[in-house]
Design an enzyme around this catalytic site. Structure first.
Site, PDB file in Angstrom:
ATOM      1  N   ASP A  37       0.810  -1.214   0.000  1.00 48.12           N
ATOM      2  CA  ASP A  37       0.000   0.000   0.000  1.00 48.12           C
ATOM      3  C   ASP A  37       0.848   1.270   0.000  1.00 48.12           C
ATOM      4  OD1 ASP A  37      -2.462  -1.134  -0.055  1.00 48.12           O
ATOM      5  OD2 ASP A  37      -2.883  -0.906   2.083  1.00 48.12           O
ATOM      6  N   LYS A  59      -3.352   3.728  -2.393  1.00 50.41           N
ATOM      7  CA  LYS A  59      -4.525   4.601  -2.497  1.00 50.41           C
ATOM      8  C   LYS A  59      -4.285   5.816  -1.628  1.00 50.41           C
ATOM      9  CE  LYS A  59      -7.139   1.157  -1.120  1.00 50.41           C
ATOM     10  NZ  LYS A  59      -8.325   0.391  -0.683  1.00 50.41           N
ATOM     11  N   MET A 174      -7.888   9.375   9.096  1.00 55.32           N
ATOM     12  CA  MET A 174      -8.199   9.924   7.767  1.00 55.32           C
ATOM     13  C   MET A 174      -9.231  11.038   7.832  1.00 55.32           C
ATOM     14  SD  MET A 174      -8.470   6.175   5.917  1.00 55.32           S
ATOM     15  CE  MET A 174      -9.643   5.613   7.172  1.00 55.32           C
TER      16      MET A 174
END
Length: 509
Positions: A37, A59, A174
């Site tokens: 990732d 991502k 996030m």
């Protein structure tokens, strides 16, 4: 029928590669395929086997290299072909890492898997910022919440009233983009506007930065600081302990981007020392240490060792390559039993000691001239001296020893070869003004670094604002001859000496 492989869903930790678990590292080492990732540290990929297939599926901020369904299909495809797959995910795979979804897909496909937990950023980033998430004087309750929930959807999955009044410490993942939404919901549901809040970006890495405030002013402070994702948001009274407990961001070189030009196989000590002081090291080796083009001269010297009185080692590489060839030709250290030895520098002497030999001469200063001075106290007239060293070495030592009456056999034991692998990336970083310092540990690193730069591009423009640090005066002289302005020269011509000089330079600023 080809047997199915196996998948390890591995938590890569929060960013500091040192926080990978032992089992996680083992999974990387044994994998046929590593699927990793955006938030998994690239430094972990060095543990992968040379034959492993490395696939990036990162991502970030809506930019998806591969959507989640595609990642699921990729994992099943690779493991279904009988391969061992390590799925490397930032933080912990089961804490907002969608690891549960990937495990469900594997279970449905009948593919064996294991879960290897990782250190979640929710714990690690606050810890590196000096914030304990629980503390007996403040709170014994803790909640992890996604900050990525769509603020426009009709029904929220977050019970804001319970969070605002019933939990002592809140950690949002996030959530930078939705920070106004988060703070507004907490205050609207009864949390005091003066509740402390901290945001930690790139926690546990050398790029870590933090912003602090309260529910009523943190949005403006984050906007003023330009803080972006990836960041962890901590809400609660424990944030006030930051001023007392902060430790990581006190490091003297934190945030400094320093280029290490040393050969990759020798760069680890310099990189570790600079990283421990907080620097973000960009490894860009300009040289590679390689065997000589022809072993025959060294082989002849080894067969004739009994004819020599002295052997002089001028570098760690000289020691390593000499003994490698000594053993390859069927000899051992007993072949040197009657030779006296001299070394330039304590690290070279330490390397020699690793082969069971103590140096007879170790000069105070670590350069060829100092070895010559040390030999002035020896009777070398008529003596034979073997000098196994680099092909490109300076002539001072053999010339001066010959003038003193010695017979010197200079034998190429290794050579440095130019490396251009990261040239484009390096030039791009320099052009973007992303580099604070360049380090040179030998004249050859300077020469090969200069060769990497675009022809016709003025050094002054490309290195505008970049500090140049050198391991010693010889290297500094080479740099100046090639047009560099040298800002830092180590007084002790060693890696520790260079690091001390770099630290002193930044402390003066």
């Amino acid at each position: 029928m080809k047997s199915k492989g196996k998948v390890y869903l591995v938590g890569a930790g929060p960013g500091d590669p040192g926080l990978i678990t032992v089992k996680g590292r083992e999974c990387i080492e044994t994998a046929d395929v590593v699927i990793y990732d955006y938030l998994a540290s690239p430094a972990l990929l060095k543990y992968a086997a040379p034959t492993a297939e490395l696939i990036y599926v990162g991502k970030k901020g809506g930019d998806h290299t591969l959507p989640q369904d595609g990642i699921n299909a990729l994992i099943v495809e690779k493991a279904g072909g009988g391969r061992i797959v390590t799925r490397l995910k930032g933080g912990d795979p089961f804490i907002f890492g969608r690891g549960g979804e990937e495990a469900e897909v594997l279970a449905a496909a009948g593919i064996p898997f294991e879960i290897v937990p990782g250190v979640t950023s929710a714990i690690a980033a606050p810890a590196y910022a000096g914030i304990p998430l629980t503390h007996r004087d403040f709170t014994s309750t803790l909640a992890f919440i996604t900050g990525h929930e769509d603020p426009t959807k009709a029904d929220t999955g977050i019970h804001w009233a319970s969070l605002a009044k019933g939990i002592g410490t809140l950690v949002f993942f996030m959530g930078v983009k939705n920070l106004p939404h988060i703070t507004r919901n907490l205050m609207d549901n009864g949390m005091a506007p003066d509740t402390p809040v901290g945001l930690v970006r790139w926690g546990t890495t050398t790029r870590q930065e933090s912003v602090f405030g309260t529910l009523e002013n943190i949005v403006e402070r984050v906007r003023a600081a330009g803080l972006k994702a990836p960041s962890i948001i901590v809400v609660g009274k424990v944030v006030t302990l930051r001023d007392t407990l902060k430790w990581f961001e006190n490091r003297p070189l934190l945030g400094k981007r320093i280029v290490v030009t040393r050969a990759r196989e020798q760069a680890s000590d310099l990189v570790k020392r600079l990283t421990d002081m907080g620097a973000d090291c960009l490894e860009c080796p300009t040289i590679r240490v390689a065997p000589p083009e022809d072993w025959r001269p060294l082989d002849a010297a080894i067969e004739n060792l009994a004819a020599y009185d002295w052997i002089v080692f001028t570098s760690v590489n000289g020691v390593k390559f000499f003994f490698r060839r000594l053993f390859e030709t069927g000899h051992d250290v007993r072949a040197l039993h009657r030779l006296q030895t001299a070394c330039i520098g304590p690290v070279t002497a330490e390397t020699l000691m690793g082969f069971g030999l103590k140096t007879d001469i170790l000069p105070e200063n670590y350069r060829a001239e100092s070895v010559v001075d040390a030999f002035r106290g020896q009777s070398v007239a008529g003596r034979r001296i073997l000098l196994p060293r680099a092909k490109e070495a300076r002539p001072v030592l053999p010339v001066e020893l010959t003038r003193m009456g010695a017979t010197v056999d200079e034998v190429t034991t290794y050579q440095t070869v130019q490396v251009r692998d990261n040239a484009e990336m390096l030039v791009g970083e320099l052009a973007d003004g992303a580099i604070d310092m360049i380090t040179f540990t030998s004249s050859s690193t300077v020469q090969n670094f200069k060769a990497l730069l675009p022809e016709g591009e003025p050094l002054e423009r490309l290195l505008n604002g970049v500090t140049v640090a050198s391991i010693g005066p010889i290297t500094s002289d080479t740099a100046r001859e090639l047009g560099f302005t040298v800002d830092v020269t180590a007084e002790s011509y060693t890696i520790p000496g260079l690091c001390d000089a770099i630290l002193a330079h930044y402390q003066r600023l």
